[in-house]
Design an enzyme around this catalytic site. Sequence first.
Site, PDB file in Angstrom:
ATOM      1  N   PRO A 246       0.788  -1.229   0.000  1.00 42.05           N
ATOM      2  CA  PRO A 246       0.000   0.000   0.000  1.00 42.05           C
ATOM      3  C   PRO A 246       0.825   1.287   0.000  1.00 42.05           C
ATOM      4  O   PRO A 246       1.848   1.371   0.668  1.00 42.05           O
ATOM      5  CB  PRO A 246      -0.822  -0.109   1.294  1.00 42.05           C
ATOM      6  CG  PRO A 246      -0.150  -1.141   2.114  1.00 42.05           C
ATOM      7  CD  PRO A 246       0.512  -2.075   1.158  1.00 42.05           C
ATOM      8  N   ASN A 247       0.324   2.223  -0.762  1.00 42.54           N
ATOM      9  CA  ASN A 247       0.848   3.594  -0.865  1.00 42.54           C
ATOM     10  C   ASN A 247       2.115   3.694  -1.716  1.00 42.54           C
ATOM     11  O   ASN A 247       2.581   4.798  -1.979  1.00 42.54           O
ATOM     12  CB  ASN A 247       1.084   4.219   0.526  1.00 42.54           C
ATOM     13  CG  ASN A 247      -0.198   4.347   1.302  1.00 42.54           C
ATOM     14  OD1 ASN A 247      -1.167   4.917   0.805  1.00 42.54           O
ATOM     15  ND2 ASN A 247      -0.244   3.782   2.497  1.00 42.54           N
TER      16      ASN A 247
ATOM     17  N   ARG B 275       5.631  12.002  -3.158  1.00 41.94           N
ATOM     18  CA  ARG B 275       5.612  12.567  -1.800  1.00 41.94           C
ATOM     19  C   ARG B 275       6.825  12.035  -1.048  1.00 41.94           C
ATOM     20  O   ARG B 275       7.374  11.003  -1.400  1.00 41.94           O
ATOM     21  CB  ARG B 275       4.331  12.123  -1.041  1.00 41.94           C
ATOM     22  CG  ARG B 275       3.011  12.552  -1.661  1.00 41.94           C
ATOM     23  CD  ARG B 275       2.679  13.993  -1.370  1.00 41.94           C
ATOM     24  NE  ARG B 275       2.752  14.305   0.054  1.00 41.94           N
ATOM     25  CZ  ARG B 275       1.707  14.207   0.887  1.00 41.94           C
ATOM     26  NH1 ARG B 275       0.541  13.808   0.470  1.00 41.94           N
ATOM     27  NH2 ARG B 275       1.855  14.527   2.174  1.00 41.94           N
TER      28      ARG B 275
ATOM     29  N   TYR C 141      11.860   8.363   0.626  1.00 44.56           N
ATOM     30  CA  TYR C 141      11.714   7.307  -0.380  1.00 44.56           C
ATOM     31  C   TYR C 141      12.365   7.634  -1.733  1.00 44.56           C
ATOM     32  O   TYR C 141      12.316   6.820  -2.649  1.00 44.56           O
ATOM     33  CB  TYR C 141      10.226   6.986  -0.579  1.00 44.56           C
ATOM     34  CG  TYR C 141       9.558   6.480   0.686  1.00 44.56           C
ATOM     35  CD1 TYR C 141       9.958   5.274   1.253  1.00 44.56           C
ATOM     36  CD2 TYR C 141       8.555   7.208   1.322  1.00 44.56           C
ATOM     37  CE1 TYR C 141       9.366   4.807   2.417  1.00 44.56           C
ATOM     38  CE2 TYR C 141       7.956   6.756   2.482  1.00 44.56           C
ATOM     39  CZ  TYR C 141       8.366   5.557   3.025  1.00 44.56           C
ATOM     40  OH  TYR C 141       7.787   5.091   4.179  1.00 44.56           O
TER      41      TYR C 141
ATOM     42  N   ASN D 247       7.986  -5.844  -1.451  1.00 44.44           N
ATOM     43  CA  ASN D 247       7.991  -4.735  -0.499  1.00 44.44           C
ATOM     44  C   ASN D 247       6.553  -4.634   0.004  1.00 44.44           C
ATOM     45  O   ASN D 247       5.706  -4.021  -0.653  1.00 44.44           O
ATOM     46  CB  ASN D 247       8.416  -3.427  -1.156  1.00 44.44           C
ATOM     47  CG  ASN D 247       8.478  -2.291  -0.137  1.00 44.44           C
ATOM     48  OD1 ASN D 247       7.964  -2.430   0.971  1.00 44.44           O
ATOM     49  ND2 ASN D 247       9.092  -1.185  -0.521  1.00 44.44           N
TER      50      ASN D 247
ATOM     51  N   ALA E 179       3.389  -1.074   4.535  1.00 46.83           N
ATOM     52  CA  ALA E 179       2.902  -1.130   5.924  1.00 46.83           C
ATOM     53  C   ALA E 179       2.406  -2.523   6.320  1.00 46.83           C
ATOM     54  O   ALA E 179       2.406  -2.872   7.513  1.00 46.83           O
ATOM     55  CB  ALA E 179       1.802  -0.089   6.122  1.00 46.83           C
TER      56      ALA E 179
ATOM     57  N   GLU F 173      12.663  -9.801   0.782  1.00 44.80           N
ATOM     58  CA  GLU F 173      11.895  -8.660   1.308  1.00 44.80           C
ATOM     59  C   GLU F 173      12.712  -7.395   1.084  1.00 44.80           C
ATOM     60  O   GLU F 173      13.894  -7.355   1.447  1.00 44.80           O
ATOM     61  CB  GLU F 173      11.661  -8.901   2.812  1.00 44.80           C
ATOM     62  CG  GLU F 173      10.922  -7.787   3.523  1.00 44.80           C
ATOM     63  CD  GLU F 173      10.786  -8.096   5.031  1.00 44.80           C
ATOM     64  OE1 GLU F 173      11.059  -9.248   5.473  1.00 44.80           O
ATOM     65  OE2 GLU F 173      10.430  -7.155   5.762  1.00 44.80           O
TER      66      GLU F 173
ATOM     67  N   HIS G 117      12.872  -3.127   1.508  1.00 48.16           N
ATOM     68  CA  HIS G 117      12.367  -1.841   2.003  1.00 48.16           C
ATOM     69  C   HIS G 117      13.262  -0.741   1.481  1.00 48.16           C
ATOM     70  O   HIS G 117      14.495  -0.836   1.593  1.00 48.16           O
ATOM     71  CB  HIS G 117      12.330  -1.813   3.533  1.00 48.16           C
ATOM     72  CG  HIS G 117      11.413  -2.844   4.083  1.00 48.16           C
ATOM     73  ND1 HIS G 117      10.048  -2.734   3.985  1.00 48.16           N
ATOM     74  CD2 HIS G 117      11.669  -4.037   4.645  1.00 48.16           C
ATOM     75  CE1 HIS G 117       9.500  -3.815   4.491  1.00 48.16           C
ATOM     76  NE2 HIS G 117      10.447  -4.634   4.897  1.00 48.16           N
TER      77      HIS G 117
ATOM     78  N   ARG H 154      13.967   4.013  11.847  1.00 44.64           N
ATOM     79  CA  ARG H 154      12.717   4.766  11.926  1.00 44.64           C
ATOM     80  C   ARG H 154      11.933   4.379  13.181  1.00 44.64           C
ATOM     81  O   ARG H 154      12.489   3.828  14.119  1.00 44.64           O
ATOM     82  CB  ARG H 154      11.925   4.540  10.629  1.00 44.64           C
ATOM     83  CG  ARG H 154      12.712   4.997   9.390  1.00 44.64           C
ATOM     84  CD  ARG H 154      11.931   4.804   8.119  1.00 44.64           C
ATOM     85  NE  ARG H 154      10.751   5.653   8.100  1.00 44.64           N
ATOM     86  CZ  ARG H 154       9.772   5.538   7.190  1.00 44.64           C
ATOM     87  NH1 ARG H 154       9.873   4.616   6.229  1.00 44.64           N
ATOM     88  NH2 ARG H 154       8.726   6.337   7.236  1.00 44.64           N
TER      89      ARG H 154
ATOM     90  N   ARG I 194       8.079   0.062  13.069  1.00 46.09           N
ATOM     91  CA  ARG I 194       8.563  -0.442  11.769  1.00 46.09           C
ATOM     92  C   ARG I 194       9.689  -1.467  11.936  1.00 46.09           C
ATOM     93  O   ARG I 194      10.195  -2.013  10.963  1.00 46.09           O
ATOM     94  CB  ARG I 194       9.078   0.718  10.907  1.00 46.09           C
ATOM     95  CG  ARG I 194       7.996   1.698  10.520  1.00 46.09           C
ATOM     96  CD  ARG I 194       8.520   2.745   9.552  1.00 46.09           C
ATOM     97  NE  ARG I 194       7.687   3.926   9.586  1.00 46.09           N
ATOM     98  CZ  ARG I 194       6.567   4.098   8.880  1.00 46.09           C
ATOM     99  NH1 ARG I 194       6.146   3.158   8.072  1.00 46.09           N
ATOM    100  NH2 ARG I 194       5.858   5.212   8.983  1.00 46.09           N
TER     101      ARG I 194
HETATM  102  O1  CA2 Z   1      10.829   1.598   3.305  1.00 47.12           O
HETATM  103  C1  CA2 Z   1       9.932   0.954   2.745  1.00 47.12           C
HETATM  104  O2  CA2 Z   1      10.033   0.517   1.597  1.00 47.12           O
HETATM  105  C2  CA2 Z   1       8.610   0.706   3.470  1.00 47.12           C
HETATM  106  O3  CA2 Z   1       8.192  -0.629   3.166  1.00 47.12           O
HETATM  107  C3  CA2 Z   1       7.631   1.716   2.916  1.00 47.12           C
HETATM  108  C4  CA2 Z   1       6.279   1.717   3.621  1.00 47.12           C
HETATM  109  C5  CA2 Z   1       6.445   1.764   5.140  1.00 47.12           C
HETATM  110  O4  CA2 Z   1       5.169   1.602   5.752  1.00 47.12           O
HETATM  111  C6  CA2 Z   1       7.385   0.682   5.638  1.00 47.12           C
HETATM  112  O5  CA2 Z   1       7.524   0.821   7.025  1.00 47.12           O
HETATM  113  C7  CA2 Z   1       8.739   0.820   4.984  1.00 47.12           C
HETATM  114  C8  CA2 Z   1       5.458   2.924   3.184  1.00 47.12           C
HETATM  115  C9  CA2 Z   1       5.214   2.978   1.713  1.00 47.12           C
HETATM  116  C10 CA2 Z   1       4.573   4.282   1.404  1.00 47.12           C
HETATM  117  O6  CA2 Z   1       5.262   4.863   0.327  1.00 47.12           O
HETATM  118  C11 CA2 Z   1       5.098   6.179   0.092  1.00 47.12           C
HETATM  119  C12 CA2 Z   1       5.906   6.702  -0.882  1.00 47.12           C
HETATM  120  C13 CA2 Z   1       5.818   8.049  -1.172  1.00 47.12           C
HETATM  121  C14 CA2 Z   1       4.909   8.856  -0.505  1.00 47.12           C
HETATM  122  C15 CA2 Z   1       4.105   8.327   0.456  1.00 47.12           C
HETATM  123  C16 CA2 Z   1       4.189   6.971   0.776  1.00 47.12           C
END
Ligand code: CA2
Length: 147
Positions: A11-12, A19, A24, A75, A78, A99, A101, A108, A112
């Site tokens: 997700p996201n 963003r 990221y 990946n 969340a 996996e 990330h 963080r 997480r």
């Molecule tokens: O670091 C990662 O790849 C995560 O899997 C990304 C997840 C986070 O919940 C994990 O703890 C770590 C969040 C992905 C959301 O990605 C976004 C990217 C740009 C803007 C907003 C969210």
Amino acid sequence: MPRLVYVLNGPNLNLLGKRQPDIYGRETLADVEQDCRALAATLGLELRFHQSNREYEIIDWIHAAREAAGAVVINPAAFTHTSVAILDALNAFDGLVFEVHISNVHKREEFRHHSFVSARADGVIAGFGTEGYQLALRRVATLLGPQ
Ligand code: CA2
């Protein structure tokens, strides 16, 4: 083992590059897919690349991988920190699991730091930015051996 690899994104991650570039990076998910496809071609891997904000879709893709794939690079975003269902699906898959990330989750927030998926993963990559996907694909190719 089949040279088909499922690259799954939770997700996201569709917002990647749009963003929070400080966390990221600036690459979009379409950029990541393009990079993965280019590398997969040089490694002799076939790719299925997906993203979903719905847990059941990710589970369905893992089930599809059971039939045909040698590896899953995931990946779970969340869902990493919440989903026993994704862990159960991966436990029913016999191939390689990596996996990924983008950020270093251990640097963080505490919530997480725990991953349900790591209990099944053959390797975990965190904090290498979007390059982590490429590292995972290279590892898959190494373990699958020459084509
Ligand atoms: O670091 C990662 O790849 C995560 O899997 C990304 C997840 C986070 O919940 C994990 O703890 C770590 C969040 C992905 C959301 O990605 C976004 C990217 C740009 C803007 C907003 C969210």
